[in-house]
Design a protein around this motif. Sequence first.
Motif, short mmCIF file in Angstrom:
data_model
loop_
_atom_site.label_atom_id
_atom_site.label_comp_id
_atom_site.label_asym_id
_atom_site.label_seq_id
_atom_site.Cartn_x
_atom_site.Cartn_y
_atom_site.Cartn_z
N ILE A 350 0.90 -1.23 0.03
CA ILE A 350 0.07 -0.13 0.06
C ILE A 350 0.82 1.31 -0.08
N VAL A 351 0.47 2.18 -1.04
CA VAL A 351 1.33 3.36 -1.15
C VAL A 351 0.61 4.79 -0.56
N THR A 352 1.47 5.33 0.16
CA THR A 352 0.74 6.66 0.68
C THR A 352 1.40 7.96 0.33
N LEU A 353 0.83 8.85 -0.36
CA LEU A 353 1.34 10.02 -0.68
C LEU A 353 1.26 11.37 0.32
N ALA A 354 2.28 12.02 0.56
CA ALA A 354 2.15 13.11 1.32
C ALA A 354 2.98 14.36 1.06
N PRO A 355 2.44 15.75 1.63
CA PRO A 355 3.65 16.58 1.43
C PRO A 355 4.86 16.51 1.60
N LEU A 356 5.68 17.08 1.12
CA LEU A 356 7.55 16.98 1.56
C LEU A 356 7.77 17.54 2.91
N SER A 357 6.61 18.02 3.55
CA SER A 357 6.98 18.33 4.94
C SER A 357 6.82 17.03 5.81
N ILE A 581 -3.69 29.53 5.43
CA ILE A 581 -4.43 28.30 5.54
C ILE A 581 -5.85 28.14 6.17
N ASP A 582 -6.03 29.27 6.95
CA ASP A 582 -7.52 29.16 7.37
C ASP A 582 -8.66 29.49 6.56
N GLU A 583 -8.27 30.41 5.45
CA GLU A 583 -9.10 30.78 4.43
C GLU A 583 -9.33 29.50 3.40
N THR A 584 -8.07 28.92 3.09
CA THR A 584 -8.35 28.05 1.98
C THR A 584 -8.31 26.52 2.20
N GLY A 585 -7.87 26.28 3.83
CA GLY A 585 -7.77 24.71 4.09
C GLY A 585 -6.60 24.12 3.67
N ALA A 586 -5.61 24.88 2.94
CA ALA A 586 -4.64 24.34 2.23
C ALA A 586 -3.43 24.04 3.26
N LYS A 587 -2.60 23.11 3.10
CA LYS A 587 -1.27 23.05 4.15
C LYS A 587 -0.18 23.73 3.13
N ILE A 588 0.44 24.69 3.87
CA ILE A 588 1.41 25.38 3.03
C ILE A 588 2.99 25.24 3.84
N ASP A 589 3.94 25.06 3.05
CA ASP A 589 5.20 24.54 3.36
C ASP A 589 6.27 25.31 2.80
N ILE A 590 7.21 26.14 3.20
CA ILE A 590 8.32 26.92 2.70
C ILE A 590 9.70 26.34 3.01
N ASP A 591 10.36 26.21 2.07
CA ASP A 591 11.59 25.87 2.48
C ASP A 591 12.57 26.98 2.43
N ASP A 592 13.97 26.87 2.75
CA ASP A 592 14.80 28.08 2.95
C ASP A 592 15.11 28.75 1.52
N ASN A 593 14.86 27.99 0.60
CA ASN A 593 15.07 28.10 -0.75
C ASN A 593 14.15 29.16 -1.47
N GLY A 594 12.96 29.31 -0.90
CA GLY A 594 11.76 29.82 -1.47
C GLY A 594 10.84 28.87 -2.19
#
Length: 697
Positions: A350-357, A581-594
């Motif tokens: 079974i494969v699960t996909l997730a954000p890079l965070s 995040i509250d307005e859209t329900g999306a999960k947001i991650d930002i790395d040091d490179n932008g």
Amino acid sequence: MYKSYSMELAGRTLTVDIGRVCAQANGAALMHYGDTTVLSTCTASAAPRDGIDFFPLQIEYEEKMYAVGKFPGGFKKREGRAGDNAILTSRVIDRPMRPLFPKDFRNDCLVDNLVMSVDQDCSPELLAMLGSSLATAISDVPWDGPCASTQVGMIDGELIINPTNAEKAVSDLALTVASTRDKVIMIEAGANCISDEKMIEAIYKADEVNKQIIGFFDSIIAECGKQKMEYVSAAVPEELFERIKSIVPPEEMETAVFTDDKQQRDANIAEVTKKLEEAFAEDEEALAILPDAVYQYEKKTVRKMILKDHKRPDGRKIDEIRPLEAEVDLIPRVHGSAMFKRGQTQILDIVTLAPLSEVQKVEELNEFITEKRYLHQYNFPGYSVGEAKASRGPGRREIGHGALAERALLPVLPSVEDFPYAIRAVSETMESNGSTSMGSTCASCLSLMAAGVPIKEPVAGISCGLVTGDTDDDYLVLTDIQGLEDFFGDMDFKVTGTHEGITAIQMDIKIHGLTKEIVTEAIKRAHEARLFIMDGVMKDAIAEPRKELSPYAPKIITIQIDPEKIGDVIGKQGKTINGIIDETGAKIDIDDNGMVSISGIDLAALEKAKKIIESIVNDIEPGQILTGKVVRIMNFGAFVQLSPNKDGMVHISKLADGRVEKVEDVVNIGDEVTVKVQEIDKMGRINLTMRPQDLKD
């Protein structure tokens, strides 16, 4: 006074101190390679352990964070349970050493390796392998060593001996080879689709280096080695075998083992054992060792059938693969699932996909490895072999099998830029009769394609076995070994790869090494078998990765922003990003490179979040037509939020083409409006217009 010995090894100095520390261990070697230091010790009990039918050997590899000048993580700030790298290293050290101990030795034996300092150019894992061999060889513990180990990398087609960590990071090959003075005894490899010929070349380049190291070790052993201890043999007396054969003739034992059904074979052997227990009911001494005697009798029978009669226990030809089955999409709602079955070995993946965070953070001594994006985890529950045994978490075997299947798929995974997901594959063993790690490789490949992971090529794996006679040229290589052939045979040679080349190898043997002819034939057989599996059953189940992800998998949008504007997106104390995040329900991650990763199930919400972020980081210029929300109303006009950190004002005269008496006659707080940027004044204030005529111009 201690003695110190040195040799040059791949451009660096290998130094061994004997007698400097650990005088009470049976054997100890303080190993130095560059600035890497490992203490290797071997200790054994004076007497055998009672009531066991196996050799109780433990190999340990201990990673201490002081070796790289760091505190351990966690609340206690102390090393705890061994990490995956330590466990895998222990297994790699174990595999070439175990076959060289006497088969009838039952004393407890511990080989321990303590990593004390790490030079990133000199592998502590390799040094521990060398130290384990030398510490045991100079001890009084009976062992038919030494053996030596070498690592090989490949950059731009050139083979590199004992590559540095920086070289490993860009290498197309990660190969470890252990050898005795005569033969190769262990192979462990990960590769970016290396050809069979190049892999064999690399193996025997390492073997040449190993022979030089063994020559160095021999000189140390000659000066410092202890006389080997006498021990109590646990071998089954030959007289007992003769008595057993008179009760259960070889033909009867052959009939018992000759079936393609594992449970039926187990039942047959149980009947044979019961018959012998009744015959030896009055002989307590014989009863005590009868289980081991039956095992040895069964082993001799199977080996004779295969080697002399070319007759496998399940009736297959020597190069025949067990019946294959494959299917995908067994489990609803998960991101990807597949079943692969080979004979009585069945794996559900079974494969699960997730954000890079969600990538796994790694705390290791290797400063080049800080996280893992792809995880392959393997489980082996008791029910897979009909045992009433509850799971207590993964053991060393489970971690090792998962790592092998993980290594097999890594070369074909898409890059982060092409597929910005963390990926977890879990292989659940449904039924086992040998080679579950190779079944896991095939099942996980199918599951990844079913999940829509755009792998570059399919990967399959197979295990080849070996039965040897009295001479080097008296042997038989078996394709696709089942459990019985693994237990009673001399080799488990696992190879995974694509149509183009090899991605992983793991070789375990129970004898004192393999000739080059055997290694070459095993690799050739594995190549033929994996093509048969991929082009047959796997291709029929799913020919290529799906173009779309599961509706239950997170969708991910990535955008690159100027790193200097990361603070604008985050806002004071995270107010801006949390608002998005509250307005859209999306999960947001930002790395040091932008690099901004926006993830969630609702694609429209992700696009909205992307648009908001773009509005924050993009400069506003006159003439732009934008959409915003009315956030404040004054007598002279309305303020419109263009982004979380930018507001503009629409003067009452710019709200409509005609005269407007009252701002509220046209807009109210919360209204979504389309505006045009007319001017940005010297103070940075943004003047907007909503007049239809202006929007047209």
